[in-house]
Enzyme design. Structure first.
Site, PDB file in Angstrom:
ATOM      1  N   ASP A 266      19.014   4.447  -4.856  1.00 48.54           N
ATOM      2  CA  ASP A 266      18.046   5.536  -4.781  1.00 48.54           C
ATOM      3  C   ASP A 266      16.868   5.276  -5.721  1.00 48.54           C
ATOM      4  O   ASP A 266      15.914   6.053  -5.742  1.00 48.54           O
ATOM      5  CB  ASP A 266      18.705   6.871  -5.152  1.00 48.54           C
ATOM      6  CG  ASP A 266      19.481   7.460  -3.973  1.00 48.54           C
ATOM      7  OD1 ASP A 266      19.334   6.943  -2.850  1.00 48.54           O
ATOM      8  OD2 ASP A 266      20.221   8.431  -4.181  1.00 48.54           O
TER       9      ASP A 266
ATOM     10  N   ASP B 118      26.338   8.203   4.751  1.00 48.45           N
ATOM     11  CA  ASP B 118      26.322   8.363   3.283  1.00 48.45           C
ATOM     12  C   ASP B 118      27.699   8.759   2.767  1.00 48.45           C
ATOM     13  O   ASP B 118      28.605   9.128   3.535  1.00 48.45           O
ATOM     14  CB  ASP B 118      25.277   9.427   2.915  1.00 48.45           C
ATOM     15  CG  ASP B 118      24.595   9.149   1.592  1.00 48.45           C
ATOM     16  OD1 ASP B 118      25.207   8.494   0.731  1.00 48.45           O
ATOM     17  OD2 ASP B 118      23.453   9.617   1.408  1.00 48.45           O
TER      18      ASP B 118
HETATM   19  C1  GLA Z   1      21.988  10.015  -1.302  1.00 46.08           C
HETATM   20  C2  GLA Z   1      21.237   8.859  -0.670  1.00 46.08           C
HETATM   21  C3  GLA Z   1      19.805   9.238  -0.470  1.00 46.08           C
HETATM   22  C4  GLA Z   1      19.710  10.471   0.405  1.00 46.08           C
HETATM   23  C5  GLA Z   1      20.520  11.592  -0.215  1.00 46.08           C
HETATM   24  C6  GLA Z   1      20.600  12.778   0.711  1.00 46.08           C
HETATM   25  O1  GLA Z   1      21.573  10.240  -2.590  1.00 46.08           O
HETATM   26  O2  GLA Z   1      21.358   7.703  -1.459  1.00 46.08           O
HETATM   27  O3  GLA Z   1      19.093   8.161   0.113  1.00 46.08           O
HETATM   28  O4  GLA Z   1      20.182  10.159   1.685  1.00 46.08           O
HETATM   29  O5  GLA Z   1      21.845  11.187  -0.512  1.00 46.08           O
HETATM   30  O6  GLA Z   1      21.305  13.815   0.183  1.00 46.08           O
END
Ligand code: GLA
Length: 700
Positions: free
Chosen positions: A503, A445
């Protein structure tokens, strides 16, 4: 035969013709639909006199530089260390041509710099890259170097690009070709939520399946500029480049810098034609463990199931519930490491939290494996919380450590990936985790934009770390995530095997997003999950089967806690997992064909040319009493056996409304001629608001 000296490169659908000018230099003659060899006059014979212009007119250069009579954008800007601009005059030229490649070298012998422009066939598309070499004895500072400088078809009418933000990625923007200029820049230090640095150029009459179209995507995950400028000679010129921080690229004597590749697609088969070439090019750079893509395993990602609230016992339960419904890869998301109770602390301290995971992650990973699943782990290596042991030990490791302000975003700062010691540290931590625990997947990430900026060296630092991890752990697949879909591009595609699209997993929001994703990326790289209802991102509720039907277009996963569902829903979701497992062989790795019907109907077919899965969806209600049959142009030319596999949405409303003949197609395939499907159309089942139908088409 031609009376001009032509350097040609031909793809299946496109041709590129460059003329070597008798007085030296290279000029564009054609970049567009495929040509058959023919007689072509020399460029100079085509340039009539115009008033108040150069007496010796200039043909469109392939590598233009400012000065010497070129008034358009410059492909390169170089400086000396005393900031004096290098006044380039390219006078020495050579070319190498093979069936797959045209390589042009243009040099300024006085200033002792040379430029290579390389056009190569890449899968079914065209890859362009440029390189500059300092051949002199003094350093050269590179201000800018375009990856490509391309003439666009004069019949271009529209330009398609995408913009976005967290949880609202990929908004499609369609504009008329500009009267003056157009520019799409990203300056966040990362790709950004508008998707790849890319655009599509559509020519007169171009649609989804026919008409001349061109698209270009820059294989780069940092700051980028794609610019289109109208040229006096009646065409548009496209330049694409990675943006550098002034002074960051200094070439010592003998040094060379290569700009990122631009992937170009040109097709007369409309937007689907160029998307197919982009898919082929991206597929050609993805490096799968053991060389080939395995069936993409069903994921369960823990994030929306429990966010930060977990420990070993909770995760073991979640993993068992996942295995029960047929999940194949369990991904432990954020919250597993020291200090990570929420998003305020812990990033940088990549050691399992002793209170949550007293014996480390191995017991959970082994539990997951014993259930027959793979174990994946979330990390965010390039980031650091000020509240972390790493920051307390190395406050100088962040971007902005030179005393400039360092605004936090999501309470975090960005590590300086330009520093070898930072990269070595991260390598050791990740290597340690991957060596100590049976982890076969990393969700990598990157949850904020860079401020201050690290320049292109920051991006190269990240690539370097990814390359080291891939080399040391070649069996580990990696997912590129950046606050959802903030780092989806062909540059990072060389190191990763999946993109987290957004997300936002609301099925209705996902329909246009996922279609846009496939403009440049193949669907097997598209993370698509079934989330809870109401959706955590939008608060909207959708039927479980609709959520699953839309997720089944990509690399399918679950992002909820199955034990929170009632038994009937659990059975339903398990059936959708079976559906995906059954059809992923067709949905992945082949063609993706998009189209639109009347009254808000969107469709897409994914398959191998003789067999397809066809998704048809509708978000809003229609005002028609019944839907007219849906023409499917891709079906022309052969007969098809067509079966209705699934109907998704508010099933009690749908079931009552189907015509009898449609219901019969659920049980037995019906044969249609290709011309019938292409021209008269496929009869549709009931499609209410928020519904979808999935068909299987098999050539007879
Ligand atoms: C980001 C990602 C999510 C999750 C969060 C965790 O927002 O897109 O899928 O992994 O971080 O903090």
């Amino acid at each position: 035969m031609s009376d001009a000296e032509l350097l040609e490169l031909h793809g299946d659908e496109w041709s590129q013709v460059i003329e070597r000018l008798p007085q030296g230099g290279f000029a564009w003659r054609h970049l567009g639909a495929r040509l058959e060899p023919g007689v072509l006059p020399a460029a100079r014979d085509l340039l009539g006199a115009t008033t108040f212009s150069l007496n010796e007119p200039l043909a469109l250069p392939v590598f233009p530089v400012a000065g010497s009579g070129w008034f358009g954008p410059s492909a390169a800007e170089l400086l000396r260390e005393d900031t004096r601009r290098i006044d380039l005059e390219l006078r020495s030229f050579s070319a190498t041509v093979t069936d797959d490649r045209v390589e042009l070298v243009c040099s300024d012998e006085r200033e002792q710099v040379s430029f290579v422009t390389r056009f190569s066939k890449l899968a079914t598309g065209l890859a362009v890259e440029t390189e500059v070499t300092n051949e002199g004895d003094d350093p050269v500072i590179l201000s800018s170097l375009a990856s490509a400088f391309l003439p666009l078809p004069p019949s271009a009418t529209h330009l398609v690009s995408w913009r976005g933000r967290h949880a609202a990625e990929f908004e499609e923007c369609v504009e008329a070709m500009p009267a003056h200029g157009w520019q799409r820049e990203t300056r966040e230090g990362m790709t950004g939520h508008g998707g790849p640095p890319a655009c599509q150029v559509l020519c007169s009459g171009c649609g989804w399946y026919s008409g001349l179209a061109l698209s270009a995507q820059l294989a780069w995950s940092g700051d980028t500029r794609i610019a289109i400028e109208r040229h006096d000679e009646g065409a548009w010129l496209l330049t694409a480049e990675a943006i550098h921080v002034p002074g960051e690229i200094r070439l010592a004597p003998g040094e060379r810098h290569r700009a990122p590749q631009l992937m170009v697609a040109i097709s007369r088969s409309g937007r689907n034609g160029i998307a197919a070439q982009q898919h082929a090019m991206v597929r050609s750079v993805v490096e799968w463990p053991n060389g080939t893509m395995r069936p993409r395993p069903v994921h369960l990602n823990s994030w929306e199931a429990c966010y930060f609230a977990h420990d070993q016992a909770r995760m073991k339960e979640l993993a068992s519930a996942a295995a029960d419904i047929g999940v194949e890869r369990f991904v432990l998301d954020d919250g597993w490491f020291d200090g990570r109770e929420g998003d305020c602390a812990g990033l940088g301290d990549w050691t399992p939290d002793q209170r949550k995971y007293p014996a480390g992650l191995a017991p959970l990973a082994e539990h997951v494996q014993a259930l027959g699943m793979e174990f994946g782990l979330w990390v965010e290596p390039e980031m650091i919380n000020p509240d972390s042991d790493l920051f307390r030990a190395h406050p100088d490791w962040v971007l902005g450590a030179n005393g400039r302000s360092k605004p936090t975003a999501r309470n975090q700062l960005v590590l300086d990936m330009r520093r070898p010691d930072v990269r070595d540290h991260l390598y050791e931590k990740l290597d340690g985790l991957l060596s100590a625990t049976p982890i076969s997947y990393l969700k990598w990430d990157h949850n904020r934009a860079h401020a201050p900026a690290g320049g292109s060296a920051q991006t190269r630092g990240t690539y370097d770390l990814l390359a080291r991890i891939r080399a040391a752990h070649p069996h580990v697949e990696i997912e590129s995530c950046a606050a959802g879909g903030g780092r989806i591009d062909a540059g990072i595609a060389r190191f990763v095997h999946r993109f987290w699209t957004s997300d936002n997993i609301d099925a209705l929001a996902r329909i246009p997003m996922q279609r846009a994703f496939t403009a440049f990326m193949p669907p097997e790289l598209m993370g698509a999950h079934v989330g809870a209802s109401p959706s955590h991102a939008t608060g909207r509720s959708q039927a479980l089967d609709l959520r699953a039907a839309i997720a089944s277009q990509g690399h399918f996963g679950i992002e909820l806690d199955p034990s929170q569902l009632d038994p009937a829903e659990r059975r339903e979701i398990a059936a959708w997992i079976d559906f995906y497992k059954n059809w992923r062989r067709l949905a992945h790795g082949g063609e993706t064909v998009l189209g639109e019907g009347p009254n808000g109907i969107l469709w897409q077919a994914q398959g191998d040319g003789s067999e397809y899965i066809l998704w048809i969806s509708r978000a809003q209600m229609s005002h028609e009493r019944r839907d007219a049959p849906l023409p499917l142009p891709f079906a022309a030319g052969r007969d098809w056996r067509v079966k209705l596999l699934e109907q998704a949405g508010r099933s009690h409303v749908l079931a009552a409304r189907n015509a009898k003949a449609i219901d019969a197609m659920k049980h037995a395939a019906r044969t249609f001629s290709g011309s019938w499907l292409a021209a008269a159309g496929l009869p549709l089942p009931a499609l209410t608001a928020e519904s979808a139908a999935i068909f299987h088409l098999e050539a007879v």
